[in-house]
Write a protein that holds these residues in place. Structure first.
Motif, PDB file in Angstrom:
ATOM      1  N   ILE A  27     122.238  84.534 121.214  1.00  0.00           N
ATOM      2  CA  ILE A  27     123.197  84.927 120.173  1.00  0.00           C
ATOM      3  C   ILE A  27     123.649  86.371 120.391  1.00  0.00           C
ATOM      4  O   ILE A  27     124.847  86.680 120.346  1.00  0.00           O
ATOM      5  CB  ILE A  27     122.570  84.770 118.768  1.00  0.00           C
ATOM      6  CG1 ILE A  27     122.264  83.295 118.481  1.00  0.00           C
ATOM      7  CG2 ILE A  27     123.506  85.331 117.695  1.00  0.00           C
ATOM      8  CD1 ILE A  27     121.552  83.072 117.157  1.00  0.00           C
ATOM      9  N   PHE A  28     122.697  87.254 120.635  1.00  0.00           N
ATOM     10  CA  PHE A  28     123.030  88.653 120.881  1.00  0.00           C
ATOM     11  C   PHE A  28     123.868  88.801 122.147  1.00  0.00           C
ATOM     12  O   PHE A  28     124.756  89.663 122.224  1.00  0.00           O
ATOM     13  CB  PHE A  28     121.759  89.491 120.998  1.00  0.00           C
ATOM     14  CG  PHE A  28     121.153  89.875 119.679  1.00  0.00           C
ATOM     15  CD1 PHE A  28     121.629  90.974 118.986  1.00  0.00           C
ATOM     16  CD2 PHE A  28     120.124  89.138 119.126  1.00  0.00           C
ATOM     17  CE1 PHE A  28     121.095  91.336 117.757  1.00  0.00           C
ATOM     18  CE2 PHE A  28     119.578  89.489 117.908  1.00  0.00           C
ATOM     19  CZ  PHE A  28     120.048  90.587 117.215  1.00  0.00           C
ATOM     20  N   ALA A  29     123.602  87.963 123.149  1.00  0.00           N
ATOM     21  CA  ALA A  29     124.324  88.063 124.412  1.00  0.00           C
ATOM     22  C   ALA A  29     125.814  87.806 124.227  1.00  0.00           C
ATOM     23  O   ALA A  29     126.656  88.612 124.647  1.00  0.00           O
ATOM     24  CB  ALA A  29     123.732  87.093 125.436  1.00  0.00           C
ATOM     25  N   PHE A  30     126.166  86.672 123.602  1.00  0.00           N
ATOM     26  CA  PHE A  30     127.598  86.371 123.480  1.00  0.00           C
ATOM     27  C   PHE A  30     128.264  87.129 122.336  1.00  0.00           C
ATOM     28  O   PHE A  30     129.467  87.390 122.373  1.00  0.00           O
ATOM     29  CB  PHE A  30     127.849  84.860 123.361  1.00  0.00           C
ATOM     30  CG  PHE A  30     127.360  84.196 122.101  1.00  0.00           C
ATOM     31  CD1 PHE A  30     128.006  84.358 120.891  1.00  0.00           C
ATOM     32  CD2 PHE A  30     126.259  83.347 122.138  1.00  0.00           C
ATOM     33  CE1 PHE A  30     127.567  83.729 119.737  1.00  0.00           C
ATOM     34  CE2 PHE A  30     125.816  82.695 120.998  1.00  0.00           C
ATOM     35  CZ  PHE A  30     126.467  82.903 119.795  1.00  0.00           C
ATOM     36  N   ALA A  31     127.498  87.517 121.322  1.00  0.00           N
ATOM     37  CA  ALA A  31     128.100  88.243 120.196  1.00  0.00           C
ATOM     38  C   ALA A  31     128.476  89.665 120.586  1.00  0.00           C
ATOM     39  O   ALA A  31     129.542  90.167 120.212  1.00  0.00           O
ATOM     40  CB  ALA A  31     127.145  88.255 119.013  1.00  0.00           C
ATOM     41  N   THR A  32     127.611  90.347 121.336  1.00  0.00           N
ATOM     42  CA  THR A  32     127.886  91.733 121.703  1.00  0.00           C
ATOM     43  C   THR A  32     129.027  91.849 122.705  1.00  0.00           C
ATOM     44  O   THR A  32     129.711  92.876 122.764  1.00  0.00           O
ATOM     45  CB  THR A  32     126.630  92.390 122.295  1.00  0.00           C
ATOM     46  OG1 THR A  32     126.099  91.550 123.344  1.00  0.00           O
ATOM     47  CG2 THR A  32     125.570  92.590 121.239  1.00  0.00           C
ATOM     48  N   CYS A  33     129.240  90.794 123.499  1.00  0.00           N
ATOM     49  CA  CYS A  33     130.336  90.818 124.474  1.00  0.00           C
ATOM     50  C   CYS A  33     131.622  90.268 123.868  1.00  0.00           C
ATOM     51  O   CYS A  33     132.678  90.894 123.950  1.00  0.00           O
ATOM     52  CB  CYS A  33     129.945  90.018 125.715  1.00  0.00           C
ATOM     53  SG  CYS A  33     131.249  89.918 126.971  1.00  0.00           S
ATOM     54  N   GLY A  34     131.536  89.092 123.267  1.00  0.00           N
ATOM     55  CA  GLY A  34     132.735  88.430 122.752  1.00  0.00           C
ATOM     56  C   GLY A  34     133.360  89.111 121.547  1.00  0.00           C
ATOM     57  O   GLY A  34     134.542  88.908 121.270  1.00  0.00           O
ATOM     58  N   GLY A  35     132.603  89.933 120.843  1.00  0.00           N
ATOM     59  CA  GLY A  35     133.140  90.570 119.644  1.00  0.00           C
ATOM     60  C   GLY A  35     133.656  91.984 119.867  1.00  0.00           C
ATOM     61  O   GLY A  35     134.011  92.667 118.896  1.00  0.00           O
ATOM     62  N   PHE A  36     133.742  92.424 121.107  1.00  0.00           N
ATOM     63  CA  PHE A  36     134.126  93.824 121.357  1.00  0.00           C
ATOM     64  C   PHE A  36     135.638  94.020 121.252  1.00  0.00           C
ATOM     65  O   PHE A  36     136.426  93.210 121.741  1.00  0.00           O
ATOM     66  CB  PHE A  36     133.666  94.256 122.746  1.00  0.00           C
ATOM     67  CG  PHE A  36     134.032  95.684 123.081  1.00  0.00           C
ATOM     68  CD1 PHE A  36     133.243  96.728 122.650  1.00  0.00           C
ATOM     69  CD2 PHE A  36     135.181  95.970 123.808  1.00  0.00           C
ATOM     70  CE1 PHE A  36     133.573  98.041 122.951  1.00  0.00           C
ATOM     71  CE2 PHE A  36     135.522  97.269 124.116  1.00  0.00           C
ATOM     72  CZ  PHE A  36     134.719  98.306 123.684  1.00  0.00           C
ATOM     73  N   ARG A  37     136.028  95.114 120.613  1.00  0.00           N
ATOM     74  CA  ARG A  37     137.420  95.572 120.559  1.00  0.00           C
ATOM     75  C   ARG A  37     137.419  97.083 120.734  1.00  0.00           C
ATOM     76  O   ARG A  37     136.615  97.787 120.116  1.00  0.00           O
ATOM     77  CB  ARG A  37     138.089  95.200 119.222  1.00  0.00           C
ATOM     78  CG  ARG A  37     138.273  93.712 119.008  1.00  0.00           C
ATOM     79  CD  ARG A  37     139.300  93.143 119.973  1.00  0.00           C
ATOM     80  NE  ARG A  37     139.526  91.719 119.766  1.00  0.00           N
ATOM     81  CZ  ARG A  37     138.797  90.762 120.321  1.00  0.00           C
ATOM     82  NH1 ARG A  37     137.777  91.074 121.104  1.00  0.00           N
ATOM     83  NH2 ARG A  37     139.068  89.482 120.084  1.00  0.00           N
ATOM     84  N   GLY A  38     138.321  97.577 121.580  1.00  0.00           N
ATOM     85  CA  GLY A  38     138.344  99.013 121.834  1.00  0.00           C
ATOM     86  C   GLY A  38     139.731  99.542 122.124  1.00  0.00           C
ATOM     87  O   GLY A  38     140.704  98.777 122.224  1.00  0.00           O
ATOM     88  N   ASN A  39     139.840 100.845 122.246  1.00  0.00           N
ATOM     89  CA  ASN A  39     141.107 101.525 122.535  1.00  0.00           C
ATOM     90  C   ASN A  39     140.881 102.642 123.536  1.00  0.00           C
ATOM     91  O   ASN A  39     139.812 103.250 123.579  1.00  0.00           O
ATOM     92  CB  ASN A  39     141.709 102.126 121.251  1.00  0.00           C
ATOM     93  CG  ASN A  39     141.969 101.093 120.182  1.00  0.00           C
ATOM     94  OD1 ASN A  39     142.839 100.243 120.314  1.00  0.00           O
ATOM     95  ND2 ASN A  39     141.197 101.169 119.097  1.00  0.00           N
ATOM     96  N   THR A  40     141.903 102.885 124.318  1.00  0.00           N
ATOM     97  CA  THR A  40     141.913 104.071 125.172  1.00  0.00           C
ATOM     98  C   THR A  40     143.164 104.872 124.835  1.00  0.00           C
ATOM     99  O   THR A  40     144.249 104.317 124.670  1.00  0.00           O
ATOM    100  CB  THR A  40     141.893 103.684 126.666  1.00  0.00           C
ATOM    101  OG1 THR A  40     141.843 104.869 127.455  1.00  0.00           O
ATOM    102  CG2 THR A  40     143.108 102.861 127.052  1.00  0.00           C
ATOM    103  N   GLU A  41     143.003 106.171 124.675  1.00  0.00           N
ATOM    104  CA  GLU A  41     144.088 107.035 124.209  1.00  0.00           C
ATOM    105  C   GLU A  41     144.437 108.083 125.253  1.00  0.00           C
ATOM    106  O   GLU A  41     143.555 108.640 125.908  1.00  0.00           O
ATOM    107  CB  GLU A  41     143.700 107.718 122.897  1.00  0.00           C
ATOM    108  CG  GLU A  41     143.471 106.754 121.745  1.00  0.00           C
ATOM    109  CD  GLU A  41     143.135 107.481 120.454  1.00  0.00           C
ATOM    110  OE1 GLU A  41     142.870 108.714 120.530  1.00  0.00           O
ATOM    111  OE2 GLU A  41     143.140 106.845 119.394  1.00  0.00           O
ATOM    112  N   ILE A  42     145.745 108.346 125.348  1.00  0.00           N
ATOM    113  CA  ILE A  42     146.257 109.346 126.289  1.00  0.00           C
ATOM    114  C   ILE A  42     147.230 110.259 125.554  1.00  0.00           C
ATOM    115  O   ILE A  42     148.062 109.787 124.772  1.00  0.00           O
ATOM    116  CB  ILE A  42     146.970 108.678 127.483  1.00  0.00           C
ATOM    117  CG1 ILE A  42     145.966 107.876 128.309  1.00  0.00           C
ATOM    118  CG2 ILE A  42     147.656 109.705 128.368  1.00  0.00           C
ATOM    119  CD1 ILE A  42     146.601 107.118 129.450  1.00  0.00           C
TER     120      ILE A  42
END
Length: 239
Positions: A27-42
């Motif tokens: 559960i931790f394996a797929f939740a920590t990967c599949g639930g990621f959202r991020g941003n990169t700013e310039i």
């Protein structure tokens, strides 16, 4: 087939207890990967207007970075450039989806195995085929955890590079008079955790292989063979 009879004793044994740990770890394996959202700013500096504005590219699972375009709010264009046409570099969806999909299948298999252990204990231990199938699946899953986690770890390393400060050197407008400075990228700590849980799952399944093996006929001889071994010569048939 025998009827369902709840028996929680297998959960107190290594065979069932480790399976519960494998279920939680998946559960931790797929939740920590599949639930990621991020941003990169310039930060973009316009040479003519001397304005400084921040543009952002949002990315997340399944990490098709080549579809993550930059956005500048509230303006669409910054320095006369349509930043929607500028995207991050790379497509890492194959490694990420393989890892998450496999983790979900493992999660479902653990549920089925636990149901068999606690509901059909006698059927599992009296049937020679079920423990053998469980043993083979355990070995295959251990190997696939190694493969999928290694592939995902490599992809994660590339994702960090593609969304980090090196992105400034890859954007076309930043090479043509517009001054670009890397600002920040969302912390990928949860993705690091997903890799850790991937290797933890591999260790759990590898260790559990021994306990599953002990349930098979490879480790425990059949009743017939055991009786011959212990009883020695068969009883006499008569005078």
């Amino acid at each position: 087939m025998s009827s369902f009879q709840l028996n929680l004793n297998p959960l107190k044994e290594p065979l069932g207890f480790i399976k519960v740990l494998e279920w939680i770890a998946s559960i931790f394996a797929f939740a920590t990967c599949g639930g990621f959202r991020g941003n990169t700013e310039i930060l973009v500096s316009c040479p003519k207007s001397h304005e400084n504005k921040t543009i952002t590219a949002s990315f997340g699972y399944p990490f098709r970075l080549n579809q993550a375009s930059f956005k500048a709010l509230p303006d669409v264009n910054v320095c006369g450039i349509d930043w929607k046409t500028q995207v991050l570099i790379g497509d890492y969806s194959s490694s990420a989806q393989f890892y998450v999909t496999f983790a979900v299948f493992v999660f479902l298999y653990c549920i089925a195995a636990l149901l068999l252990y606690v509901g059909y204990t006698n059927l599992y231990r009296d049937n020679r085929k079920l423990p053998m199938v469980d043993f083979v699946v355990t070995l295959v899953v251990t190997f696939l955890w190694l493969v999928s986690t290694s592939a995902w770890a490599k992809a994660l390393t590339d994702i960090k590079v593609a969304t980090g400060h090196n992105i400034v050197q890859e954007l076309g407008p930043c090479k043509q008079g517009v001054t670009c400075s890397f600002v920040s990228v969302t912390s990928m700590g949860s993705l690091n955790v997903s890799v850790i849980f991937g290797f933890l799952n591999m260790i759990l399944w590898g260790g559990n292989a021994w306990f599953v093996y002990k349930e098979t006929s490879l480790h425990s001889p059949s009743n017939t063979s055991a009786s011959h071994t212990q009883g020695g010569l068969p009883p006499p048939t008569g005078m």
